[in-house]
Structures are given as structure tokens and as C-alpha cells.
Design a protein around this motif. Structure first.
Motif, PDB file in Angstrom:
ATOM      1  N   ILE A 136     -19.142  15.909  64.120  1.00  0.00           N
ATOM      2  CA  ILE A 136     -20.173  14.905  64.367  1.00  0.00           C
ATOM      3  C   ILE A 136     -20.061  13.714  63.422  1.00  0.00           C
ATOM      4  O   ILE A 136     -20.597  12.624  63.689  1.00  0.00           O
ATOM      5  N   ASP A 137     -19.348  13.894  62.293  1.00  0.00           N
ATOM      6  CA  ASP A 137     -19.184  12.812  61.327  1.00  0.00           C
ATOM      7  C   ASP A 137     -18.140  11.783  61.761  1.00  0.00           C
ATOM      8  O   ASP A 137     -18.032  10.711  61.149  1.00  0.00           O
ATOM      9  N   ILE A 138     -17.348  12.098  62.788  1.00  0.00           N
ATOM     10  CA  ILE A 138     -16.276  11.209  63.244  1.00  0.00           C
ATOM     11  C   ILE A 138     -16.826  10.184  64.224  1.00  0.00           C
ATOM     12  O   ILE A 138     -17.567  10.533  65.147  1.00  0.00           O
ATOM     13  N   ASP A 139     -16.487   8.904  64.024  1.00  0.00           N
ATOM     14  CA  ASP A 139     -16.973   7.893  64.976  1.00  0.00           C
ATOM     15  C   ASP A 139     -15.845   7.140  65.683  1.00  0.00           C
ATOM     16  O   ASP A 139     -16.116   6.187  66.415  1.00  0.00           O
ATOM     17  N   VAL A 140     -14.589   7.579  65.531  1.00  0.00           N
ATOM     18  CA  VAL A 140     -13.494   7.050  66.341  1.00  0.00           C
ATOM     19  C   VAL A 140     -12.315   8.021  66.253  1.00  0.00           C
ATOM     20  O   VAL A 140     -12.070   8.614  65.191  1.00  0.00           O
ATOM     21  N   ASN A 200     -19.516  10.201  72.886  1.00  0.00           N
ATOM     22  CA  ASN A 200     -20.094   8.866  72.683  1.00  0.00           C
ATOM     23  C   ASN A 200     -19.439   8.094  71.543  1.00  0.00           C
ATOM     24  O   ASN A 200     -20.111   7.397  70.773  1.00  0.00           O
ATOM     25  N   ILE A 201     -18.120   8.235  71.418  1.00  0.00           N
ATOM     26  CA  ILE A 201     -17.380   7.441  70.435  1.00  0.00           C
ATOM     27  C   ILE A 201     -16.148   6.858  71.124  1.00  0.00           C
ATOM     28  O   ILE A 201     -15.699   7.365  72.160  1.00  0.00           O
ATOM     29  N   PRO A 202     -15.527   5.806  70.564  1.00  0.00           N
ATOM     30  CA  PRO A 202     -14.284   5.278  71.122  1.00  0.00           C
ATOM     31  C   PRO A 202     -13.125   6.257  70.873  1.00  0.00           C
ATOM     32  O   PRO A 202     -13.043   6.870  69.799  1.00  0.00           O
ATOM     33  N   THR A 203     -12.264   6.412  71.869  1.00  0.00           N
ATOM     34  CA  THR A 203     -11.056   7.224  71.725  1.00  0.00           C
ATOM     35  C   THR A 203      -9.872   6.421  72.218  1.00  0.00           C
ATOM     36  O   THR A 203      -9.972   5.679  73.205  1.00  0.00           O
ATOM     37  N   ALA A 231     -11.130  15.688  71.833  1.00  0.00           N
ATOM     38  CA  ALA A 231     -12.495  15.270  71.484  1.00  0.00           C
ATOM     39  C   ALA A 231     -13.514  16.200  72.126  1.00  0.00           C
ATOM     40  O   ALA A 231     -14.494  16.622  71.489  1.00  0.00           O
ATOM     41  N   ASP A 232     -13.279  16.542  73.392  1.00  0.00           N
ATOM     42  CA  ASP A 232     -14.179  17.437  74.107  1.00  0.00           C
ATOM     43  C   ASP A 232     -14.214  18.807  73.443  1.00  0.00           C
ATOM     44  O   ASP A 232     -15.289  19.402  73.239  1.00  0.00           O
ATOM     45  N   ARG A 233     -13.049  19.323  73.073  1.00  0.00           N
ATOM     46  CA  ARG A 233     -12.993  20.642  72.428  1.00  0.00           C
ATOM     47  C   ARG A 233     -13.701  20.648  71.082  1.00  0.00           C
ATOM     48  O   ARG A 233     -14.293  21.657  70.675  1.00  0.00           O
ATOM     49  N   LEU A 234     -13.640  19.514  70.377  1.00  0.00           N
ATOM     50  CA  LEU A 234     -14.292  19.428  69.070  1.00  0.00           C
ATOM     51  C   LEU A 234     -15.792  19.207  69.192  1.00  0.00           C
ATOM     52  O   LEU A 234     -16.516  19.291  68.194  1.00  0.00           O
TER      53      LEU A 234
END
Length: 341
Positions: free
Chosen positions: A83-87, A114-117, A107-110
Motif C-alpha cells: 500500500i506504500d507504493i504509488d507507482v 489506483n496507481i500508475p503502472t 500489481a494485482d497480486r500484490l
């Protein structure tokens, strides 16, 4: 925001299954001890990790599997939660699918939403390109980036191939490559022991030059009268050492560092023998060489992360390191410099 304000908090890695040595490869392909000795002498890679079972052809790991493992390890070492990751930025030449991207699958597995990938399609320089993009995204306002990279090459090669029938440009691929992934956490917020990213760049230099490596993506309507993977090893031997030297010189000049200021040096990692050639071209230096390709095989986009994880584990306060990656598919020179706080 200046580059010096971007920090590498941690690194994580993932390698599939147990290492496969040259003797095992020779037995599997029905090759003799001369072929095994050729790998030792010409390639210099002793073992590699494969996501595919040579005997059954069963794929044990996907790139998303390995990327998730590496990402979770990097997050744990940084003391962060997903949850601390924003990109997120992912780099690979061998995504699991064209769509959805492997970046979004991880990203889905983690549990990240709602962040840029972003996903970068690249060869060996991809890790540096991804770190560079991560740095730019953080400089534009994001705080913490998860950068992931890796390749699964073994699933593209036929384990039943008669190696005696292959030309050198295809044969070398059967022994060069391994599978693996890595990840780093970048942040604008330093933590005790984090490393400052002092400089990073990647540059296309292949104008008018033939590719040194080709990796095909076949569709159902393609005329498959060409090999999936081809390596121009002679061109790589000719160009890569000089390109690596140019990258090192540019990084040092940009920072005002001298070669003696370096404590760790991470050279390009095509093979064990090529690394020896590159290190000779880079000249004498007191810096400790951080290489792993002889044990892991060439994991493509994953290798710079494997090196970086080893370097971060060794570096002490004030230590300085340079990492270099050269992409031979269409000739990209890239590198980065960091300093431990």
C-alpha cells in the motif's frame, strides 16, 4: 527535484529452482564432454536457473511469479507494505502475455490499485531504463516507486532440439541464458543505510547499425521461416566492451568522480567470458567487481537487479558504485551511479 534526492531503499531477487550445470545440459542434449568444455572455455557460464523442467518441458514459474517474489522481498527489506507504493515500473523482453501486461498482473497480486503502472519492453538495458523512469516519476511528485525486471528465456527454447543442427548464432543461446527477476524500491524519503542515486542515463546508439541480437514474437499468421532467437556474438564482442567503457567515462565525468573513488563496479553481464573481456577494457580499478552471470546465466532484464542486490548488501557508508548495462539488440548504452549514506 535533483537526482541526488532519489534513494534506493532495497533490492529483492528471485531465481527458479536449483541451478543447472553444464554437465546436466550436456547429458540432456546428448552432447559429449567436448561440448561441455566448449561452454566452460568459450562462454564461461557454469550454471543457470531455468523456469522450465528440461525433462518434461513443464513451466514451473511465470515472469509474474518471479517478479512478485522479488517485489515482496524488496518491500520487506525496505520495511514497506504494498500500500506504500504509488507507482510501478516493470522492464522485460519476455512478458508472460502481450496483454494484460505483467506489470499489472504483479500489481494485482500484490494488492496494489489506483496507481500508475508502466511496462518497458527492452533488453539488457531495461533495468537502467526502468530505474531512470522511476527516478523521473518520483521527481515529478510521486514518493515511492517499485521497479521490477526480469526475463524467462527458457520457455522459448525447444529442449528437444538437436544442437548439432544449429548454427553458432542459435546454439549459443541454449547455454547463455537463465531465468530470473529482481526488484528495487525507490523513494524520495531516505532511510538509514539507503543509497542515493547520483546519476542514471540510457541512450540509443544504434543508428544505421545491424542488431546484435534478435528475439522474435510469432503470431499465428507469421511465416515462421526464421529462428526465434539469434545472437551475433562477434558483433557483441566487438562493440560491447567499448560501449561499456564510454558509459563508465560519462558517469564519472558527470559526477566529477575518479576511477579510484569507486568501491564497487557492476559490469554488463552477457556471459562469464564476456565479463572478463569487459573488465579488461574498463581498466585497472580498486573497485570490487560485482558479477553473477557465471552462476545465474544471463537473465536479461533481471541481471542488473541481481548485481545491485549483491552490491547493496556489501556497501558501507560513503561507498560508491557504478552499474553498466549494454543492450546489443539495437545498441543502447546505459548506466547509473549510487552512493551509500
Amino acid at each position: 527535484m535533483d537526482v541526488a534526492d532519489i534513494h534506493i531503499l532495497s533490492a529483492g531477487t528471485a531465481l527458479p529452482d536449483l541451478p543447472v550445470d553444464n554437465a546436466t545440459l550436456a547429458r540432456h542434449f546428448g552432447m559429449g564432454t567436448i561440448w561441455e568444455q566448449w561452454i566452460d572455455a568459450f562462454v564461461g557460464t557454469r550454471t543457470r536457473h531455468l523456469a522450465v523442467d528440461l525433462g518434461t518441458g513443464e513451466v514451473h514459474y511465470s515472469l509474474a511469479d518471479l517478479g512478485e517474489i522479488a517485489a515482496r522481498e524488496a518491500l520487506g527489506r525496505a520495511g514497506l507494505d504494498p500500500i506504500d507504493i504509488d507507482v510501478i515500473v516493470l522492464n522485460t523482453a519476455t512478458p508472460d502475455q502481450l496483454m494484460p501486461t505483467t506489470a499489472n498482473t504483479i500489481a494485482d497480486r500484490l494488492g496494489i490499485n489506483n496507481i500508475p503502472t508502466f511496462q518497458i519492453q527492452s533488453g539488457c538495458s531495461g533495468a537502467v531504463q526502468a530505474i531512470e523512469l522511476g527516478r523521473l516519476l518520483l521527481a515529478s511528485g510521486h514518493r515511492t516507486a517499485l521497479v521490477i525486471g526480469g526475463d524467462l528465456c527458457a520457455r522459448f527454447f525447444d529442449a528437444k532440439t538437436d544442437l548439432n543442427s544449429l548454427p553458432p548464432g542459435e546454439l549459443v543461446n541454449m547455454v547463455l541464458f537463465g531465468d530470473g527477476a529482481g526488484a528495487v524500491v525507490l523513494s524520495t524519503d531516505p532511510t538509514p543505510g539507503s543509497a542515493v542515486l547520483r546519476s542514471v542515463f540510457s541512450r540509443f546508439t544504434g543508428l544505421g547499425r545491424a542488431p546484435g541480437q534478435a528475439l522474435e514474437w510469432f503470431g499465428p499468421n507469421d511465416a515462421r521461416d526464421r529462428p526465434f532467437a539469434v545472437e551475433d556474438y562477434k558483433a557483441i564482442e566487438k562493440y560491447v566492451p567499448a560501449m561499456a567503457a564510454d558509459v563508465l567515462e560519462e558517469l564519472l565525468d558527470d559526477l566529477g568522480w575518479e576511477p579510484d573513488d569507486l568501491t564497487h563496479l557492476m559490469p554488463p553481464q552477457l556471459s562469464g567470458k564476456m565479463t572478463e573481456t569487459i573488465m579488461k577494457r574498463l581498466g585497472d580499478s580498486p573497485a570490487r567487481e560485482i558479477s553473477c552471470v557465471a552462476e545465474t546465466g544471463n537473465t536479461g532484464n533481471g541481471l542488473p537487479y541481481l548485481q545491485l542486490a549483491r552490491a547493496l548488501a556489501e556497501m558501507g557508508p560513503g561507498d560508491r558504485a557504478v552499474g553498466i548495462a549494454i543492450e546489443s539488440s539495437k545498441w543502447i548504452g546505459s548506466g547509473y551511479a549510487l552512493e551509500r549514506l
